[in-house]
Design a protein around this motif. Structure first.
Motif, PDB file in Angstrom:
ATOM      1  N   GLU A 266       3.574   5.253  -2.575  1.00  0.00           N
ATOM      2  CA  GLU A 266       3.055   4.517  -1.412  1.00  0.00           C
ATOM      3  C   GLU A 266       2.893   5.474  -0.220  1.00  0.00           C
ATOM      4  O   GLU A 266       1.924   5.379   0.534  1.00  0.00           O
ATOM      5  CB  GLU A 266       3.982   3.354  -1.041  1.00  0.00           C
ATOM      6  CG  GLU A 266       4.186   2.313  -2.135  1.00  0.00           C
ATOM      7  CD  GLU A 266       2.938   1.502  -2.489  1.00  0.00           C
ATOM      8  OE1 GLU A 266       1.966   1.521  -1.716  1.00  0.00           O
ATOM      9  OE2 GLU A 266       2.950   0.862  -3.562  1.00  0.00           O
TER      10      GLU A 266
ATOM     11  N   GLU B 260      -6.015  -5.216  -3.170  1.00  0.00           N
ATOM     12  CA  GLU B 260      -6.441  -3.837  -2.909  1.00  0.00           C
ATOM     13  C   GLU B 260      -7.637  -3.462  -3.784  1.00  0.00           C
ATOM     14  O   GLU B 260      -8.602  -2.859  -3.317  1.00  0.00           O
ATOM     15  CB  GLU B 260      -5.297  -2.858  -3.189  1.00  0.00           C
ATOM     16  CG  GLU B 260      -4.096  -3.020  -2.282  1.00  0.00           C
ATOM     17  CD  GLU B 260      -4.242  -2.280  -0.972  1.00  0.00           C
ATOM     18  OE1 GLU B 260      -5.304  -2.393  -0.331  1.00  0.00           O
ATOM     19  OE2 GLU B 260      -3.285  -1.589  -0.606  1.00  0.00           O
TER      20      GLU B 260
ATOM     21  N   HIS C  87       4.050  -0.497   2.918  1.00  0.00           N
ATOM     22  CA  HIS C  87       4.477  -0.652   1.520  1.00  0.00           C
ATOM     23  C   HIS C  87       5.628   0.296   1.194  1.00  0.00           C
ATOM     24  O   HIS C  87       6.593  -0.078   0.531  1.00  0.00           O
ATOM     25  CB  HIS C  87       3.320  -0.347   0.551  1.00  0.00           C
ATOM     26  CG  HIS C  87       2.158  -1.273   0.697  1.00  0.00           C
ATOM     27  ND1 HIS C  87       0.946  -1.024   0.109  1.00  0.00           N
ATOM     28  CD2 HIS C  87       2.016  -2.435   1.376  1.00  0.00           C
ATOM     29  CE1 HIS C  87       0.108  -2.011   0.412  1.00  0.00           C
ATOM     30  NE2 HIS C  87       0.736  -2.866   1.184  1.00  0.00           N
TER      31      HIS C  87
ATOM     32  N   GLU D 262      -0.247   1.128   3.843  1.00  0.00           N
ATOM     33  CA  GLU D 262       0.476   1.856   2.795  1.00  0.00           C
ATOM     34  C   GLU D 262       1.845   2.333   3.291  1.00  0.00           C
ATOM     35  O   GLU D 262       2.818   2.335   2.552  1.00  0.00           O
ATOM     36  CB  GLU D 262      -0.344   3.048   2.284  1.00  0.00           C
ATOM     37  CG  GLU D 262      -1.661   2.662   1.631  1.00  0.00           C
ATOM     38  CD  GLU D 262      -1.503   1.767   0.409  1.00  0.00           C
ATOM     39  OE1 GLU D 262      -0.385   1.670  -0.139  1.00  0.00           O
ATOM     40  OE2 GLU D 262      -2.497   1.146   0.020  1.00  0.00           O
TER      41      GLU D 262
ATOM     42  N   GLN E 114      -1.780  -5.672  -5.109  1.00  0.00           N
ATOM     43  CA  GLN E 114      -2.684  -4.769  -5.833  1.00  0.00           C
ATOM     44  C   GLN E 114      -3.975  -5.472  -6.262  1.00  0.00           C
ATOM     45  O   GLN E 114      -5.032  -4.848  -6.313  1.00  0.00           O
ATOM     46  CB  GLN E 114      -1.980  -4.141  -7.042  1.00  0.00           C
ATOM     47  CG  GLN E 114      -1.026  -3.023  -6.647  1.00  0.00           C
ATOM     48  CD  GLN E 114      -1.638  -2.018  -5.682  1.00  0.00           C
ATOM     49  OE1 GLN E 114      -1.168  -1.873  -4.558  1.00  0.00           O
ATOM     50  NE2 GLN E 114      -2.710  -1.339  -6.089  1.00  0.00           N
TER      51      GLN E 114
END
Ligand SMILES: [Fe+2]
Ligand SMILES: [Fe+2]
Length: 169
Positions: free
Chosen positions: A17, A130, A53, A50, A127
């Motif tokens: 990440e 994303e 994350h 990110e 995800q």
């Protein structure tokens, strides 16, 4: 405390990440330096996500009585041929991250670590978004073609799907 194997794979994800955050920062810098300010804004926002994350994993590991380790990050690529190539790399990278999240799901299942299994579900959903985001942008790029990047660059922020569980657009 987390089982050793679970701790290791969660720390591996801290690195992935964090690298994602740096990768998107480097891409943002390329975009900004090449006059694509909208694309740069999109990538800066992506980089912030990110980092969030990475923090989620760090905090989770530490909360479970283990310790998150800050790794060294490899240097992301500096140059891209064009905006389309850049977004193809974004999609490729997100597919890689999805695969690594799925490995965590599989391991927590095998190790019967249902707390971590539950924790990582947020990332499973994230995800999907994303990858959808990246594919959406690649579709739009195909539609506008090479000659209409001005409009694409102007409008790209309106294509952002908010990340799961966040208010940021
Ligand atoms: Fe991520
Ligand atoms: Fe991501």
């Amino acid at each position: 405390m987390l089982k050793k194997k679970v701790e290791e794979i969660c720390n591996r994800q801290v690195e992935r990440e964090g690298y994602s955050s740096n990768l998107y920062l480097a891409m943002a810098s390329w975009a900004e330096a090449n006059g694509f300010n909208g694309v740069a804004d999109w990538l800066y926002a992506q980089s912030d996500e990110e980092r969030m994350h990475m923090l989620k994993f760090i905090k989770y590991i530490n909360e479970r009585g283990s310790m998150a380790i800050m790794p060294a990050f490899k240097k992301p690529p500096v140059e891209y041929k064009n905006v389309e190539e850049l977004f193809r790399e974004v999609l490729k990278h997100e597919e890689f991250v999805t695969a690594s999240i799925n490995e965590i799901v599989a391991l927590t299942h095998a190790e019967k670590d249902f707390n971590t299994h539950n924790f990582v579900q947020w990332f499973v959903n994230e995800q999907i978004e994303e990858e959808t985001n990246a594919r959406l942008i690649l579709d739009k790029l195909r539609l506008v073609g090479k000659n209409n990047l001005y409009q694409f660059d102007r409008d790209i922020m309106s294509l952002r799907i908010p990340a799961a569980g966040t208010q940021t657009a």
